[in-house]
Scaffold this active site. Structure first.
Site, PDB file in Angstrom:
ATOM      1  N   TYR A 161     -14.630   3.457  10.688  1.00  0.00           N
ATOM      2  CA  TYR A 161     -13.188   3.450  10.419  1.00  0.00           C
ATOM      3  C   TYR A 161     -12.426   4.049  11.601  1.00  0.00           C
ATOM      4  O   TYR A 161     -11.497   3.444  12.141  1.00  0.00           O
ATOM      5  CB  TYR A 161     -12.873   4.248   9.135  1.00  0.00           C
ATOM      6  CG  TYR A 161     -11.431   4.679   9.053  1.00  0.00           C
ATOM      7  CD1 TYR A 161     -10.437   3.783   8.712  1.00  0.00           C
ATOM      8  CD2 TYR A 161     -11.060   5.991   9.369  1.00  0.00           C
ATOM      9  CE1 TYR A 161      -9.107   4.173   8.684  1.00  0.00           C
ATOM     10  CE2 TYR A 161      -9.743   6.393   9.343  1.00  0.00           C
ATOM     11  CZ  TYR A 161      -8.768   5.480   9.003  1.00  0.00           C
ATOM     12  OH  TYR A 161      -7.456   5.870   8.989  1.00  0.00           O
TER      13      TYR A 161
ATOM     14  N   SER B 170      -4.256   7.153  13.936  1.00  0.00           N
ATOM     15  CA  SER B 170      -4.577   8.369  13.195  1.00  0.00           C
ATOM     16  C   SER B 170      -4.976   9.482  14.149  1.00  0.00           C
ATOM     17  O   SER B 170      -5.529   9.233  15.225  1.00  0.00           O
ATOM     18  CB  SER B 170      -5.741   8.041  12.254  1.00  0.00           C
ATOM     19  OG  SER B 170      -6.365   9.217  11.806  1.00  0.00           O
TER      20      SER B 170
ATOM     21  N   LYS C  87      -9.686   2.407  14.733  1.00  0.00           N
ATOM     22  CA  LYS C  87      -8.373   2.899  15.195  1.00  0.00           C
ATOM     23  C   LYS C  87      -8.369   2.988  16.719  1.00  0.00           C
ATOM     24  O   LYS C  87      -7.419   2.572  17.383  1.00  0.00           O
ATOM     25  CB  LYS C  87      -8.057   4.265  14.570  1.00  0.00           C
ATOM     26  CG  LYS C  87      -7.837   4.231  13.065  1.00  0.00           C
ATOM     27  CD  LYS C  87      -6.597   3.418  12.690  1.00  0.00           C
ATOM     28  CE  LYS C  87      -6.425   3.264  11.200  1.00  0.00           C
ATOM     29  NZ  LYS C  87      -5.451   2.231  10.816  1.00  0.00           N
TER      30      LYS C  87
ATOM     31  N   VAL D 249     -13.515  22.681  -3.194  1.00  0.00           N
ATOM     32  CA  VAL D 249     -12.993  23.008  -1.858  1.00  0.00           C
ATOM     33  C   VAL D 249     -14.189  22.997  -0.917  1.00  0.00           C
ATOM     34  O   VAL D 249     -15.133  23.784  -1.087  1.00  0.00           O
ATOM     35  CB  VAL D 249     -12.294  24.385  -1.858  1.00  0.00           C
ATOM     36  CG1 VAL D 249     -11.892  24.788  -0.444  1.00  0.00           C
ATOM     37  CG2 VAL D 249     -11.089  24.371  -2.787  1.00  0.00           C
TER      38      VAL D 249
ATOM     39  N   GLY E 104       0.820  -1.215   0.000  1.00  0.00           N
ATOM     40  CA  GLY E 104       0.000   0.000   0.000  1.00  0.00           C
ATOM     41  C   GLY E 104       0.851   1.262   0.000  1.00  0.00           C
ATOM     42  O   GLY E 104       2.088   1.210  -0.090  1.00  0.00           O
TER      43      GLY E 104
HETATM   44  N1  UFG Z   1     -10.974  18.434   0.740  1.00  0.00           N
HETATM   45  C1  UFG Z   1     -11.509  19.272  -0.198  1.00  0.00           C
HETATM   46  N2  UFG Z   1     -11.857  18.742  -1.411  1.00  0.00           N
HETATM   47  C2  UFG Z   1     -11.695  17.423  -1.705  1.00  0.00           C
HETATM   48  C3  UFG Z   1     -11.143  16.556  -0.723  1.00  0.00           C
HETATM   49  C4  UFG Z   1     -10.793  17.109   0.500  1.00  0.00           C
HETATM   50  O1  UFG Z   1     -11.668  20.474   0.030  1.00  0.00           O
HETATM   51  O2  UFG Z   1     -12.049  17.000  -2.806  1.00  0.00           O
HETATM   52  C5  UFG Z   1     -10.562  18.996   2.042  1.00  0.00           C
HETATM   53  C6  UFG Z   1     -11.297  18.403   3.214  1.00  0.00           C
HETATM   54  O3  UFG Z   1     -12.486  19.102   3.468  1.00  0.00           O
HETATM   55  C7  UFG Z   1     -10.258  18.550   4.329  1.00  0.00           C
HETATM   56  C8  UFG Z   1      -8.920  18.457   3.600  1.00  0.00           C
HETATM   57  O4  UFG Z   1      -9.208  18.685   2.241  1.00  0.00           O
HETATM   58  O5  UFG Z   1     -10.366  19.843   4.866  1.00  0.00           O
HETATM   59  C9  UFG Z   1      -8.292  17.089   3.744  1.00  0.00           C
HETATM   60  O6  UFG Z   1      -9.224  16.106   3.393  1.00  0.00           O
HETATM   61  P1  UFG Z   1      -8.814  14.578   3.184  1.00  0.00           P
HETATM   62  O7  UFG Z   1     -10.035  13.830   2.792  1.00  0.00           O
HETATM   63  O8  UFG Z   1      -7.636  14.488   2.305  1.00  0.00           O
HETATM   64  O9  UFG Z   1      -8.329  14.152   4.628  1.00  0.00           O
HETATM   65  P2  UFG Z   1      -9.127  14.150   5.997  1.00  0.00           P
HETATM   66  O10 UFG Z   1      -8.362  15.039   6.914  1.00  0.00           O
HETATM   67  O11 UFG Z   1     -10.548  14.407   5.863  1.00  0.00           O
HETATM   68  O12 UFG Z   1      -9.040  12.625   6.349  1.00  0.00           O
HETATM   69  C10 UFG Z   1      -7.823  12.059   6.651  1.00  0.00           C
HETATM   70  C11 UFG Z   1      -7.771  10.595   6.235  1.00  0.00           C
HETATM   71  C12 UFG Z   1      -8.735   9.782   7.021  1.00  0.00           C
HETATM   72  C13 UFG Z   1      -8.600  10.059   8.477  1.00  0.00           C
HETATM   73  C14 UFG Z   1      -8.685  11.526   8.742  1.00  0.00           C
HETATM   74  C15 UFG Z   1      -8.467  11.890  10.141  1.00  0.00           C
HETATM   75  O13 UFG Z   1      -8.070  10.471   4.880  1.00  0.00           O
HETATM   76  O14 UFG Z   1      -8.433   8.433   6.785  1.00  0.00           O
HETATM   77  O15 UFG Z   1      -7.680  12.187   7.998  1.00  0.00           O
HETATM   78  O16 UFG Z   1      -7.290  11.300  10.560  1.00  0.00           O
HETATM   79  F1  UFG Z   1      -9.582   9.465   9.184  1.00  0.00           F
END
Ligand code: UFG
Length: 344
Positions: A152, A127, A156, A220, A12
């Protein structure tokens, strides 16, 4: 050659980068992966980068007997880095039992087998999701654990407790729990990187796929949060820096430097970056203009989180020091490499 380390989920995203760094540091690696969300081609990539081909076993860790056979075949395994898990937050809400089975049974099987096969320590991928929206930022390892937002996230939390309970019961093992913030980027060679399945849910793969034209526009999610520019803030950590944290943690266990049977570390940069800042940094780093629009908030999103990483800096002697623009350049190079190879 140092000890043999079992890397579960080693084909992975984070597992493959960690295998590279373990091999660079002189460890021998056995990868176990059921390839449910990755490809065995990654092994070729690891060999290309390091000159060493890690042993690979296609094993489903939910299968106790198959897992035990692994330890019989490789009696020199002394440490485990346990990445193998399902990780899509949305999918976990739809299929909770799949997540509980995949993510919990495999850890239980490993913990049961460790003493019998004289495996000294296990590093567990946790996480920052366990903190939910912290009341105080940056969040430290002592901050309260909040009720999980998804199955999920719950796996954790439960897995952290399973490790704590097992050690408390007198099991002769050591463990380091690493709480990752947001891992991004790819190996600088662009030979290995993040391979999302279908439409990416995470910011960086969606962003790079938009930049290269696979997706039309990056949404966003929200600009009305209580942050300086209104978009959410995260602590984005370079996957190669994150991989190196695992090597430091494993060495701490193998060289008996660990001070408590279970140690917990935040693994991030200690800095928060907003979504809009990240987009700017990407454009600056690559010279590529990104098509994006502001849309409504995404359900379940945390407003802002970044880590206090003093403990990891001090005890692990580790620091995430790759500048963000450099990290974003690696993510872009990886996306371009996928195009050149005709993958996507
Ligand atoms: N975001 C956007 N547009 C997108 C995708 C994400 O604006 O298309 C924003 C989200 O709102 C967030 C930031 O980008 O503010 C990061 O989002 P991610 O989905 O990349 O990551 P997250 O922080 O939401 O989630 C990550 C991991 C999860 C984990 C989480 C908390 O992907 O597995 O952190 O640890 F659970």
């Amino acid at each position: 050659m140092k000890e043999t380390i079992l890397v579960t989920g080693g084909t992975g995203f984070i597992g493959s980068h960690t295998t590279v760094e373990l091999q660079n540091a002189g460890y021998e690696v056995v990868i176990a992966d059921n390839l449910s969300n990755s490809s065995a081609d990654v092994i070729d990539g690891i060999e290309k980068i390091t000159g060493i081909r890690p042993a690979f076993e296609k094993v489903d860790l939910r299968d106790f007997d198959a897992t035990e056979a692994l330890f019989r075949k490789y009696p020199r395994i002394r440490g485990i880095i346990h990445f193998a898990a399902s990780k899509a937050v949305g999918e976990s809400v739809e299929k909770p039992l799949l997540y509980y089975r995949n993510n919990i049974i495999s850890l239980v099987n490993l913990l049961e087998l460790m003493p019998k096969y004289e495996v000294k320590g296990i590093i567990f991928s946790s996480s920052c999701t366990v903190y939910g929206q912290p009341d105080v930022l940056p969040v430290t390892e002592e901050s309260p654990i909040k009720k999980a937002e998804s199955p999920y996230g719950n796996t954790k939390q439960i897995n952290e407790e399973i490790i704590q309970d097992t050690v408390k019961s007198g099991s002769p093992i050591k463990s380091i729990i690493l709480r990752y913030f947001n891992p991004i980027g790819s190996h600088p060679t662009a030979i290995i990187g993040e391979m999302p399945n279908g439409v990416p849910q995470n910011l960086i793969p969606y962003l790079t796929q938009t930049a290269i034209g696979i997706r039309e526009c990056l949404s966003v999610f929200g600009d009305d949060y209580d942050t300086p520019d209104g978009s959410c803030i995260r602590d984005y950590i370079y996957v190669v820096d994150l991989a190196k944290a695992h090597v430091s943690a494993m060495t701490r266990i193998m060289e008996d430097q660990i001070e408590e049977p279970v140690e917990i570390y935040n693994i991030g940069t200690g800095r928060g970056t907003s979504v809009l800042e990240l987009i700017n940094a990407f454009e600056k780093a690559t010279g590529v203009r990104l098509n994006y629009k502001i849309v409504g908030r995404r359900a379940g999103d945390i407003e802002k989180v970044w880590g206090n990483v003093d403990k990891a800096n001090q005890k692990l002697g580790w620091r995430a020091d790759t500048p963000l623009e450099e990290v974003l350049a690696t993510a872009w190079r990886w996306q371009v490499a996928l195009r050149e190879r005709g993958v996507m």
